[in-house]
Every structure is written in C-alpha cells, then in structure tokens.
Design a protein around this motif. Structure first.
Motif, mmCIF file in Angstrom:
data_model
loop_
_atom_site.group_PDB
_atom_site.id
_atom_site.type_symbol
_atom_site.label_atom_id
_atom_site.label_comp_id
_atom_site.label_asym_id
_atom_site.label_seq_id
_atom_site.Cartn_x
_atom_site.Cartn_y
_atom_site.Cartn_z
ATOM 1 N N LEU A 39 0.827 -1.208 0.000
ATOM 2 C CA LEU A 39 0.000 0.000 0.000
ATOM 3 C C LEU A 39 0.861 1.258 0.000
ATOM 4 O O LEU A 39 0.556 2.242 -0.673
ATOM 5 N N ARG A 40 1.944 1.225 0.766
ATOM 6 C CA ARG A 40 2.827 2.394 0.783
ATOM 7 C C ARG A 40 3.463 2.620 -0.587
ATOM 8 O O ARG A 40 3.704 3.751 -0.993
ATOM 9 N N ALA A 41 3.718 1.491 -1.284
ATOM 10 C CA ALA A 41 4.300 1.617 -2.619
ATOM 11 C C ALA A 41 3.340 2.273 -3.591
ATOM 12 O O ALA A 41 3.747 2.777 -4.640
ATOM 13 N N GLN A 42 2.037 2.284 -3.247
ATOM 14 C CA GLN A 42 1.049 2.931 -4.097
ATOM 15 C C GLN A 42 1.208 4.449 -4.121
ATOM 16 O O GLN A 42 0.664 5.123 -4.996
ATOM 17 N N VAL A 88 -9.020 2.979 4.873
ATOM 18 C CA VAL A 88 -9.958 3.912 4.248
ATOM 19 C C VAL A 88 -9.240 4.776 3.216
ATOM 20 O O VAL A 88 -9.790 5.075 2.144
ATOM 21 N N GLN A 89 -8.027 5.162 3.514
ATOM 22 C CA GLN A 89 -7.288 6.054 2.608
ATOM 23 C C GLN A 89 -7.176 5.496 1.196
ATOM 24 O O GLN A 89 -7.402 6.238 0.215
ATOM 25 N N PRO A 90 -6.847 4.211 0.992
ATOM 26 C CA PRO A 90 -6.776 3.696 -0.389
ATOM 27 C C PRO A 90 -8.112 3.778 -1.119
ATOM 28 O O PRO A 90 -8.125 3.915 -2.345
ATOM 29 N N LEU A 91 -9.225 3.691 -0.393
ATOM 30 C CA LEU A 91 -10.533 3.786 -1.034
ATOM 31 C C LEU A 91 -10.756 5.205 -1.562
ATOM 32 O O LEU A 91 -11.322 5.390 -2.649
ATOM 33 N N GLN A 127 -3.388 -1.557 -11.173
ATOM 34 C CA GLN A 127 -3.805 -0.249 -10.698
ATOM 35 C C GLN A 127 -4.877 -0.340 -9.627
ATOM 36 O O GLN A 127 -5.215 0.648 -8.992
ATOM 37 N N HIS A 128 -5.453 -1.524 -9.416
ATOM 38 C CA HIS A 128 -6.469 -1.691 -8.386
ATOM 39 C C HIS A 128 -5.937 -2.466 -7.180
ATOM 40 O O HIS A 128 -6.707 -3.031 -6.420
ATOM 41 N N VAL A 129 -4.612 -2.491 -7.014
ATOM 42 C CA VAL A 129 -4.023 -3.248 -5.916
ATOM 43 C C VAL A 129 -4.494 -2.732 -4.563
ATOM 44 O O VAL A 129 -4.601 -3.483 -3.599
ATOM 45 N N GLY A 130 -4.821 -1.431 -4.461
ATOM 46 C CA GLY A 130 -5.270 -0.871 -3.188
ATOM 47 C C GLY A 130 -6.567 -1.487 -2.721
ATOM 48 O O GLY A 130 -6.683 -1.936 -1.581
#
Length: 416
Positions: free
Chosen positions: A199-202, A292-295, A351-354
């Motif tokens: 997630l951080r890599a996003q 929540v942040q990735p959403l 691109q939808h890994v989050g």
C-alpha cells in the motif's frame, strides 16, 4: 437447683448453635464441591490449564526459556521424572530432582542429546530400558511441522510403560500442532507487513510529482498557501510511512485523508468536491491502518481524475451498535459490474491493488464475510463499503504524532 437448670439450658443452647453452624458449614462445603464439579471435572480443568501454559511457552519457538518452561509443564502432564525438548544441539530439560547446574542435570542433558540423535535417525518413536542415566528409562518421539523435523520430545521415568509411551507420543504431536499455529501467526504478521508495504508503494512518483508541482505553482502567487500545502504533504507522508502498529483510529485515518484531499484539490480546484458525513461516535473506532485512505485515493484516481467535469467524493461513517460502517462514494466513471469479481480477485489489474489489498486484509482479520462491498456501474460512479467490529480488544492502536504535537515539541513555532 435453678442455677443447675440454667447452666444445663445454656449448655444445650450452645450445643444447638454449634450443631447448626456445623450443618451450615457442611452445606456450604457440599455446595462448593458441587460447583467445582467431580474429581474428573477438576482433573480435566487442571490438565487443560497446564496444557494452556505449555502452549503459551511453546509459542516462543526455539527460544530456550520458552522450551524450558514448556518442558516443565509437559513433565507435570506426563507425570514423568524428567522431560526434555531437544532442538538442534540444545537440550532443554526439566527434572523433578536434578537442576541444570548439578552433575545429575548435566547427565540428563547429555543423555537427552544422545537419545534425540537416535530418534532423528530413525524418524520414529524410540523406547529404551537402558539409558546413560542410572535408574531411568526413556521414550522419545519426533516433533515435526508439516513433515519437517523440528525437534524431539523425551520423557524419562523409573519405568516406561505403555501409557507413558502413548502419552509422550501424543504430547509430541500436540507440540507440533502448537508450533504450527505459532508459525502460521508469524506468517500472517509477515503477510500483513508485506501488504502494508504494498500500500505504501502505491504512493507513486506520479502522485508525488503532481503534489510537488501543485505546491510549486503557489510559491510565487500565494506563498502562505504553498507553505500550508508543504505541511499537508509532510503530514500525509508521515502517516503513510509510519512503522508502528497495524491498527489506527478512524480519526487519525481521516486526518491523513484530509491532507491527501488538500493536495489533490490544489491540483483540481473546484473540479474536486468533498462531502463528509462522519458520526462523532465513530471517530474512536479502531480500524486497520491504511484501510480507508486507499478507497479515497481510488475514488479520485479511477473515478474522477480522467473526467473533465471532475466530481464529488463522499465519505461517511455510522455506528449501528456492533459495527462501524464506513462508505466512500464517487460520482465518476464507474465500472462494468461484470468486472467487479476480477477487480477484487487475483486477476485484478495492478492499478487496483489498493482495493484488493484492503479487501484481503479485512477478510483475514474479521472473516470471509467482512470484505469490501462494491457497488458500481458504467457512468454511475462507485460506492465502496466496509464494516468494522466495534469491539476489538486484541488490536492495540499506536497514537500518531500530529502536527500540533510536533509544534509543541519545537516550542510552538510551527507554521500554520
């Protein structure tokens, strides 16, 4: 004569009181005995309690202190003179009569290592009526995790009979089960850390470049706004790259989301609109870190970023008594409903890994029925919903340092 009668009456009264008290005490003892259960019930409770202590000690893996404690509890369970857990070249021995520092204790350790080699070579349980320790017989059984040797459990006693042989074998298999659970827990922790790293890599160079470009655009035209955006960027990255804890509060997560949206609004201006409907009682809810942040990032990047007209992101939370329900909705491009399964499956595009990552973590933490609920359609936007249990006593939250905390630490000189 009257005095004699009075004395007799008093003695009779005292005897009656004594008998009554005795009956009351006897009744209470009998009731307490019934509450504790039969001898078999108490023995079962004691066995389970000792097994629990041994399991807790074994969860320490190969650490010597844990193995020694486990051997002590297993010796109590098996009723043996001594029990050894041998791992590699170390023998962790618990004996009823010999301490490690004594000559007898050293002899037990040496015999445990020798006998463990015999068990390892055969790969099966071994019984010996003659050992290197005078007066003791031994039974040893391998401890294997998923077919791989981990160590050996050895029980020493004056006479090794069939019940001890069976009990020692079962105890070795039980130890293997406990160690397998411990390994699984370690794997889950490592997986959770890997997922957080993903997630951080996003936080891609693309986003960083856009954020810094937006900040630079205000340096000459609106320096105070540029300074504020630099602080928002610092808050966002501090939270996203923090190392402590797998859990946070909704309030802390929303603080990071606010910083993210401030940076995105600096780029999009009026094209990006944000609506919040947060129930105050949900702010203290414990949620997985970066859930929540990735959403919200997905709503901006995939829902609104490509559209010329922009759109609105709505973030809401509500408490239904047992769960906190959090929803993130956008009125952007949406997606084909038939692609939803692929979106959260193993075949989802990178691109939808989050979304996929958050969905996987929720299912691992709270069960298969606790994954994300996604409602979408082409041209109709996307709504993503999660439900988090309110009661999570085992999930500790590390407090995140805020900008106000940093300002206080630096003497109150932080720019606002």
């Amino acid at each position: 004569m009257p005095d004699t009668a009075l004395i007799s009456a008093g003695a009779g009264f005292a005897a009656g009181v004594a008998i009554t008290l005795a009956l009351v005490i006897a009744r209470r003892i009998a009731r307490a005995s019934r509450e504790l259960g039969s001898d078999a019930d108490r023995a079962a409770y004691t066995t389970l309690h000792i097994a629990g202590l041994a399991a807790q000690a074994l969860r320490g893996g190969r650490r010597s202190t844990g193995s020694v404690r486990a051997a002590r509890h297993l010796r109590t369970l098996l009723g043996a003179e001594a029990v050894a857990i041998v791992v590699g070249e170390e023998a962790h021995v618990s004996s009823a009569s010999a301490e490690r520092e004594t000559e007898a204790g050293a002899a037990l350790e040496a015999e445990a290592l020798r006998f463990a080699r015999r068990v390892e070579q055969s790969g099966r349980r071994q019984v010996s009526a003659r050992t290197g320790v005078e007066g003791l017989e031994a039974v040893g059984a391998p401890i294997a995790i998923e077919g791989e040797p981990w160590g050996t459990l050895i029980a020493f006693d004056r006479s090794v009979r069939a019940p001890l042989v069976r009990a020692a074998t079962e105890a070795a298999e039980w130890c293997a089960g406990q160690l397998a659970i411990s390994a699984l827990e370690a794997s889950r922790s490592a997986l959770a850390e890997a997922e957080l790293r993903a997630l951080r890599a996003q936080i891609s160079p693309h986003f960083i470049y856009n954020a810094l470009t937006a900040i630079a655009s205000f340096i000459s035209t609106d320096p105070p706004r540029a300074r504020e955006l630099v602080l928002e960027f610092a808050d966002f990255t501090r939270y996203s790259f923090r190392r402590q804890g797998e859990f946070t509060t909704l309030a802390d997560e929303l603080g990071s989301i606010r910083s993210y949206l401030e940076l995105e609004q600096a780029r999009f201006g009026d094209r990006l609109r944000v609506r919040l409907q947060i129930a105050p009682e949900t702010l203290t809810a414990v949620i997985p870190f970066l859930s929540v942040q990735p959403l919200v990032e997905n709503a901006v990047r995939h829902g609104l970023e490509k559209g010329e007209r922009g759109g609105t992101v709505r973030i809401s939370s509500a408490d239904d008594g047992t769960h906190t329900e959090i929803t993130v909705e956008d009125d952007g491009a949406g997606a084909d409903p038939e692609s939803l399964a692929r979106l959260l499956g193993d075949t989802a595009p990178m691109q939808h890994v989050g979304l996929r990552n958050v969905d996987t973590r929720l299912r691992q933490l709270y069960g298969d029925g606790s994954g994300l609920v996604v409602e979408t359609n082409v041209g109709a936007g996307t709504l993503v919903r999660m439900r988090i249990p309110r009661s999570q006593p085992l999930h500790e939250v590390e407090r995140v340092e805020t900008r106000e905390d940093a300002d206080r630490t630096n003497g109150g000189g932080g720019a606002r």
